[in-house]
Write a protein that holds these residues in place. Sequence first.
Motif, PDB file in Angstrom:
ATOM      1  N   GLU A   1       0.829  -1.212   0.000  1.00  0.00           N
ATOM      2  CA  GLU A   1       0.000   0.000   0.000  1.00  0.00           C
ATOM      3  C   GLU A   1       0.861   1.259   0.000  1.00  0.00           C
ATOM      4  O   GLU A   1       0.582   2.222  -0.704  1.00  0.00           O
ATOM      5  CB  GLU A   1      -0.933   0.018   1.229  1.00  0.00           C
ATOM      6  CG  GLU A   1      -1.973  -1.079   1.252  1.00  0.00           C
ATOM      7  CD  GLU A   1      -1.418  -2.411   1.762  1.00  0.00           C
ATOM      8  OE1 GLU A   1      -0.351  -2.428   2.420  1.00  0.00           O
ATOM      9  OE2 GLU A   1      -2.053  -3.439   1.481  1.00  0.00           O
TER      10      GLU A   1
ATOM     11  N   GLN B   1       2.420   1.729  -3.423  1.00  0.00           N
ATOM     12  CA  GLN B   1       1.466   2.294  -4.385  1.00  0.00           C
ATOM     13  C   GLN B   1       1.299   3.798  -4.155  1.00  0.00           C
ATOM     14  O   GLN B   1       1.311   4.581  -5.105  1.00  0.00           O
ATOM     15  CB  GLN B   1       0.107   1.584  -4.274  1.00  0.00           C
ATOM     16  CG  GLN B   1      -0.901   2.038  -5.299  1.00  0.00           C
ATOM     17  CD  GLN B   1      -0.437   1.752  -6.721  1.00  0.00           C
ATOM     18  OE1 GLN B   1       0.206   0.745  -6.994  1.00  0.00           O
ATOM     19  NE2 GLN B   1      -0.744   2.659  -7.623  1.00  0.00           N
TER      20      GLN B   1
ATOM     21  N   GLU C   1       2.327   6.808  -6.757  1.00  0.00           N
ATOM     22  CA  GLU C   1       1.353   7.825  -7.171  1.00  0.00           C
ATOM     23  C   GLU C   1       1.908   9.232  -6.938  1.00  0.00           C
ATOM     24  O   GLU C   1       1.770  10.115  -7.784  1.00  0.00           O
ATOM     25  CB  GLU C   1       0.033   7.640  -6.418  1.00  0.00           C
ATOM     26  CG  GLU C   1      -0.743   6.426  -6.862  1.00  0.00           C
ATOM     27  CD  GLU C   1      -1.934   6.119  -5.963  1.00  0.00           C
ATOM     28  OE1 GLU C   1      -2.206   6.896  -5.005  1.00  0.00           O
ATOM     29  OE2 GLU C   1      -2.581   5.089  -6.200  1.00  0.00           O
TER      30      GLU C   1
END
Length: 171
Positions: free
Chosen positions: A152, A155, A159
């Motif tokens: 998580e 990611q 981003e």
Amino acid sequence: MKKAPALTTAVLIGVSALSLAACSSDRGPKHDRDGRGHAGKEFRKGGMERGFKDLNLTEEQKTKIRAIMEEGRDNRTQQPDENRREAHRRQIENYRAAEQNLLKNPAFDEAAARNLIAQREQGMEEQRRQRAEFELQQLKKRHAVFQVLTPEQQQKWLEKQNERGNGKQRP
């Protein structure tokens, strides 16, 4: 009419002096005395680099990341920045002196000119190799840090990197 070339020369010398002064001035508030940016300061103070602030890292992750970031510091060249700058300055002075000797010679010495150019190219190639090695080490370090993150967090970090790459955030 003879004033025009003298005036042009004076203007060029003035512009050159100003640009030289701007280039040789302090690197500004973004860099500290040893030439590292703000991120290096944050890690030395026990803080985290800005790219990790929003990832809610655990203490264990912070410790691992700090260890990774510190690991490369010992591998840096042993020559201090000031010595490298001085050596570079001497190289430039030597090149300019050799170039001026070449220009002062009544007959153009093509072999000496080719040798001078080859020496300059060799120095530039060495700088390219050093830069490539530095980039490789940085990429290895970023990879190791990325592996410390949870999926998580990875990611979210990716981003944020994409946003920064698209110009949505200012560095």
